[in-house]
Design an enzyme around this catalytic site. Structure first.
Site, short mmCIF file in Angstrom:
data_model
loop_
_atom_site.label_atom_id
_atom_site.label_comp_id
_atom_site.label_asym_id
_atom_site.label_seq_id
_atom_site.Cartn_x
_atom_site.Cartn_y
_atom_site.Cartn_z
N SER A 1 8.30 41.52 -11.19
CA SER A 1 8.69 42.15 -9.79
C SER A 1 8.99 41.24 -8.84
O SER A 1 9.54 41.27 -7.73
CB SER A 1 7.73 43.17 -9.24
OG SER A 1 7.35 44.38 -10.18
N GLU B 1 -3.25 -27.72 -18.05
CA GLU B 1 -1.99 -27.64 -19.24
C GLU B 1 -1.20 -28.80 -18.82
O GLU B 1 -0.47 -29.05 -19.67
CB GLU B 1 -1.10 -26.29 -18.39
CG GLU B 1 -2.00 -24.86 -18.73
CD GLU B 1 -1.98 -24.77 -20.27
OE1 GLU B 1 -1.02 -24.96 -21.03
OE2 GLU B 1 -3.16 -24.44 -20.52
#
Length: 841
Positions: free
Chosen positions: A483, A113
Site C-alpha cells: 500500500s 641504512e
C-alpha cells in the site's frame, strides 16, 4: 713463492687500508705468477662486467619517470560534517613532504641504512664490495647475502625494479641509482624513500608505520621509537613480532649507537633511549563509522567511475584516480548520528519480531574437508558488531558442542540445539569460560533516510550487519511495496480532476480477465466495505477497493505513468500494480516520497557529494548545476547570481502537497497512528503485501524522508498479525526518538495555487461554521484544493447521513471482529482507528 691472499684479507685491505694493499701488490707482482693470472682474470671479469653493465643499461626504466611518480594512496572518505569516517586501503600509506619528516627521523634512517648518503653518487663502492664478497662466501649455502644497497638503490628497487634476488637485479639497481642521483635532489630521494619503504603491518612509509606500531604521528615519536622504525627495512615482518622482541631491541640499540657515532645524538640520550621498552601497540583495524552498507555503496560507485587499481580508468576515462591508489578525498552525505539510529532501530525491530523463535540455522556453513575450520573462519571476513557478540564456528557437535574462535582455540558452547552441526558459523557471546549461542534473526529488512531537498542519502542500513553479508537490501532487494504505492495512484487521480473530498465507492470491484483467467475480484484487507467515502478517508484507512475504483476512474495507463515518472518502476497497466504488486527498492520508494515532500521536484538519490584528487582538485560532484557569475572578481551591480533549480519536476506541486496533506491524516488517525504521539508534522504510508510477506512504512517531514521494510530474503508468510503499522512503523518511531534533537515542528508549506478550505471530514462537503482543531476525530478539518475544485456547502441532512453511515460501518466492523476477521487496534487509539492496511489481492 708468494701466497695468494685470502678473501677475508682482500676484503680487509680493500675496505680498511686500500693504500697498503696497493703497495703490497707492487712488491709481489713480478714474483708471483698466480697473482698475475688472478689479476688478469679479475681484469677480464671487470671488462665483461662493463659489457654486461652496458647491456643491462639499455632497457632499464627511465629515472625521469620518478619526477612524475605518485605514491599509491588510499581513498579517504568523509561524512556530511567533514569528519573522516572510513578509508579504502589494502595497504597503509600516508604521503608526507620532506619538510614534514622530523630531522631525527632522517638521521635514524641514515645511521641504519646509509650513513654516506649525502656524499656518494648513488652507489657506495665500499658497501658494494662488502656485498660482493659476502655473496661469494655464501654462494650455494642458501643464505641471503647482505644487500649493501644505498638509500638511492633501495628507491630504484622499490619503485622501478622489484625485489628479485639476483646479481642482474643488483647491477640494474646500481645503474638506476646513479641515474636517479642525476635527476632528483638528495631531499627528493629521501622523500620518496621515507614514503615508500615497506615497514611491516601492511605499512608503507614512516608515517603509516608510526601509526601502525605506536599509534602516533612521526612528529610525536620519542627517540627510541624513531630508532625502532629505522631497523624495520632489514626485516619488517620479524622485528614487529613479539617473539622477536630481543632481536628488535638489539638492533634498535645498534642504530642508537650509530647515531651517537655520527654525532646525531649524545651518548646520554642514546643510553636513556636504550632503557625504554619497544612499546608497540597491538595491530588494530582502521577506524571507521559503523556504516558498512552505506560505505560499500560509495565504494561501488567510485570503482565504477574511477576504477579500482592504478591501471584502471572507469567511466572517467582517465588513470591516476583509482580507489585503491589514487589518494582520493571523498565527501559523502553520511550522517553518523542518523546512521547509528537507523542501524539500532532496524535491529531492534528484527529482534522483536524474532522473539523467542529460537535457533533458525547458521549464519554460514564451512566445510571441514576444505581445511582447518579456525583458518577458514579467519579468512571468511565474517564478523558482527552488536553488543559483545562474536562469530565462531562449531568444531564439535552432539551433546557437548564446542565453538572455535579466530584465536585458534575451542571453547564450550552452551544454549546450542541438538540440530547444530560441525562447520556451522554462529553468533556467540562470552559466558564464563566458554560461549553461549546468540541468535541473529532470520528475518531481515532495510532502512534508508534521505533529504527531500537535495536527494542526499543520510543513512542506509541494508540488513542486520554488513559484516555478515554485503547484500544491501536498501538498494538491491526487489520487494513488493504494497500500500505504500497508493499515494501515487491518488496523485494520478488528483491530476485527472478528482479532489481529496471526492466520494469514492468502497464496494466490490471485479474485472473480466478473459476466458482462461476468468473474473478477478478485489477486496479490502480483512474484508468488509460498503458505502461511499472521501478519497482522504480511503487513503488514511488504506482501502483496497476504493484504490482500485480510483485507478479505474483515472485510467491505469495514467496511474502507471505517474508511478514510472517518480522512479518507482515501469509496470503494465494492471489493477494489481495499483495495490503494490510490482517490485521496487527502498531507495526508489524513499526518492518518490521525497518528491511529494518537495512540491513534486525530485533529485536523484546520491551518497557522494564530491570527489577531490590528491591535490585537492574537485574531479566529480553530484550537484552539477552551473552558477554563472558566482566567481566574478567584483560585483557588477546586478542582482546576486543564483543557482538554477536542481532536480526535475515529476509532479504538479499542488498535487504533491495535496497527497502529503492527506498522508498526514494517515499518521493522525489512519494506519500509522502509533506515530502520532511523536508530536511532529509527519506524513507517511504503511504497506502490507499479500501473505503478508513484507511490512513497510515510508514517510517523514519536510527535512527527512525515511523508508523501511521487514521481510524474509526468500519471501514467505510473516504471520497473520503482521502489518506495516505494527511491524514497520515502530522502526520509524525508534529512529525519531533516538534523534529527537534533529527533528523540528516546522510543518509543510503549501505551494502557490493551493486553497485551504474547511470541510466536513466524513462527507467532504464544505462548511462555514466551526473551527478545525487538533482533535483527530474533529468533524471539521482543513483540506487542500486546487482553484475552482472546492466542494459545495454541506447541509444538516448531509451530516446526519454521514453520521448514520459511520455508525453502520462501525457495526459492520464489530461483526467482522467477532467473526474472526483480522484487524488491529491500539490501546491508545479510538475504536474506529483500526489498521485496515491495503495488501495485494
Amino acid at each position: 713463492m708468494v701466497a695468494i691472499p685470502s678473501l677475508d684479507y682482500v676484503r680487509q685491505r680493500l675496505t680498511g687500508d686500500p693504500a697498503r694493499f696497493s703497495a703490497w701488490m707492487r712488491e709481489n707482482w713480478h714474483e708471483s705468477r698466480k697473482l698475475r693470472v688472478l689479476t688478469y682474470f679479475i681484469g677480464i671479469a671487470l671488462v665483461l662486467l662493463v659489457l654486461a653493465w652496458a647491456s643491462l643499461a639499455r632497457n632499464l626504466p627511465e629515472a625521469d619517470s620518478l619526477l612524475e611518480y605518485e605514491t599509491p594512496l588510499p581513498t579517504v572518505v568523509r561524512g556530511i560534517d567533514g569528519e573522516i569516517v572510513h578509508s579504502y586501503a589494502r595497504e597503509r600509506r600516508v604521503q608526507l613532504q620532506y619538510v614534514d619528516f622530523p630531522q631525527q627521523m632522517v638521521e635514524a634512517f641514515l645511521s641504519a641504512e646509509d650513513k654516506t648518503f649525502f656524499s656518494h653518487g648513488g652507489v657506495d663502492l665500499t658497501g658494494t664490495l662488502n656485498a660482493v664478497i659476502d655473496y661469494i662466501t655464501k654462494y650455494g649455502s642458501g643464505e641471503r647475502a647482505v644487500g649493501g644497497s644505498t638509500i638511492t638503490q633501495q628507491v630504484a628497487k622499490n619503485l622501478l625494479l622489484g625485489d628479485e634476488y639476483s646479481v642482474t637485479r643488483k647491477l640494474k639497481e646500481m645503474i638506476l641509482a646513479q641515474r636517479i642521483e642525476q635527476v632528483l635532489t638528495k631531499q627528493e630521494i629521501l622523500e620518496l624513500y621515507l614514503n615508500e619503504i615497506p615497514l611491516g603491518r601492511r605499512s608503507f612509509g614512516v608515517q603509516a608505520a608510526s601509526r601502525a606500531y605506536f599509534d602516533k604521528d612521526v612528529g610525536e615519536l620519542d627517540l627510541h621509537e624513531t630508532a625502532f622504525l629505522a631497523i624495520l627495512p632489514k626485516a619488517p615482518e620479524r622485528y614487529g613480532r613479539a617473539r622477536y622482541e630481543d632481536l628488535a631491541i638489539t638492533r634498535r640499540n645498534f642504530v642508537l649507537d650509530q647515531m651517537v657515532a655520527n654525532d646525531f645524538v649524545s651518548s646520554a640520550e642514546a643510553e636513556q633511549a636504550k632503557r625504554q621498552p619497544l612499546g608497540l601497540v597491538q595491530q588494530r583495524t582502521e577506524r571507521s563509522a559503523d556504516a558498512g552498507y552505506f560505505l560499500e555503496e560509495v565504494r561501488r560507485q567510485l570503482i565504477e567511475r574511477f576504477g579500482e587499481t592504478a591501471e584502471d580508468t572507469g567511466e572517467s576515462g582517465t588513470t591516476g584516480n583509482s580507489v585503491y591508489a589514487g589518494g582520493l578525498w571523498v565527501r559523502t552525505s553520511l550522517d553518523v548520528e542518523l546512521q547509528d539510529a537507523a542501524r539500532d532501530a532496524l535491529r531492534a525491530q528484527l529482534l522483536r519480531y524474532h522473539g523467542n523463535r529460537g535457533y533458525r540455522g547458521p549464519i554460514a556453513t564451512l566445510n571441514p574437508e576444505n581445511g582447518e575450520l579456525h583458518a577458514q573462519l579467519r579468512s571468511s571476513n565474517l564478523s558482527i558488531n552488536y553488543r559483545d557478540w562474536q562469530v565462531g564456528v562449531v568444531t564439535t557437535g552432539g551433546s557437548s558442542p564446542e565453538v572455535g574462535m579466530t584465536d585458534g582455540e575451542d571453547y564450550s558452547l552452551s544454549g546450542a540445539p541438538a540440530s547444530i552441526k560441525v562447520g556451522d558459523v554462529v553468533a556467540v557471546e562470552r559466558s564464563g569460560e566458554g560461549y553461549r549461542l546468540r541468535i541473529v534473526p532470520e528475518v531481515s529488512g532495510a532502512f534508508l533516510a534521505a533529504s527531500p531537498r537535495t536527494g542526499r542519502v543520510l543513512a542506509m542500513q541494508g540488513g542486520f550487519d554488513s559484516r555478515l553479508g554485503s547484500f544491501n537490501r536498501a538498494t538491491q532487494a526487489l520487494r513488493q511495496p504494497g500500500s505504500t504505492i497508493k499515494p501515487f495512484v491518488y496523485a494520478a487521480a488528483l491530476d485527472q480532476g478528482m479532489t481529496p473530498a471526492s466520494m469514492v465507492p468502497d464496494q466490490t470491484f471485479c474485472v473480466w480477465q478473459g476466458a482462461q483467467l476468468g473474473e478477478k475480484c478485489f477486496r479490502n484487507f480483512g474484508g468488509g466495505g460498503g458505502g461511499e467515502h472521501t478519497m482522504r478517508w480511503g487513503l488514511e484507512q488504506s482501502r483496497n477497493l476504493m484504490t482500485v475504483h480510483i485507478a479505474d476512474d483515472t485510467g491505469m495507463e495514467n496511474v502507471t505513468e505517474t508511478i514510472s515518472r517518480v522512479g518507482i518502476g515501469d509496470y503494465d497497466p494492471y489493477y494489481s500494480f495499483a495495490l503494490g504488486a510490482g517490485d521496487t527498492t527502498v531507495a526508489k520508494m524513499v526518492n518518490a516520497y521525497a518528491a511529494l515532500a518537495n512540491w513534486g521536484r525530485q533529485y536523484e538519490g546520491s551518497v557522494i557529494d564530491y570527489v577531490q584528487d590528491r591535490r585537492g582538485k574537485v574531479i566529480y560532484r553530484s550537484d552539477r548545476r552551473d552558477c554563472t557569475g558566482c566567481n566574478m572578481a567584483e560585483w557588477d551591480g546586478q542582482p546576486m547570481p543564483r543557482f538554477e533549480p536542481g532536480g526535475r519536476q515529476v509532479l504538479d506541486p499542488r498535487t504533491a502537497f495535496q497527497v502529503v496533506h492527506m498522508l498526514q491524516g494517515v499518521v493522525t488517525r489512519g494506519t500509522a497512528v502509533r506515530l502520532r504521539s511523536l508530536g511532529l508534522p509527519l506524513f507517511g504510508k504503511t504497506g502490507t503485501t499479500n501473505g503478508p510477506t513484507n511490512a513497510w512504512f515510508v514517510g517523514g517531514t519536510p527535512d527527512i524522508i525515511a523508508g523501511m521494510y521487514v521481510g524474509f530474503d526468500q519471501p514467505r508468510n510473516l504471520g497473520g498479525w503482521v502489518q506495516g503499522g505494527n511491524t514497520a512503523a515502530p522502526i520509524m518511531k525508534d529512529f525519531i526518538e533516538a534523534t529527537s534533537d534533529r527533528w523540528t515542528s516546522d510543518g509543510f508549506i503549501a505551494p502557490p495555487g493551493i486553497r485551504m478550505v474547511k470541510i466536513d471530514r466524513r462527507t467532504g462537503k464544505r462548511v462555514f461554521e466551526g473551527t478545525p482543531d487538533d482533535d483527530p476525530r474533529a468533524a471539521v478539518i482543513w483540506e487542500a484544493f486546487k482553484p475552482d475544485t472546492e466542494p459545495s456547502r454541506s447541509t444538516r441532512s448531509d451530516q446526519l447521513a454521514a453520521e448514520r453511515s459511520e455508525i453502520l460501518e462501525l457495526i459492520r466492523r464489530a461483526r467482522q471482529a467477532v467473526s474472526g476477521d483480522r484487524t488491529e487496534g491500539r490501546d491508545d487509539q479510538p475504536s474506529d482507528f483500526v489498521e485496515d492496511q491495503g495488501g495485494i489481492y
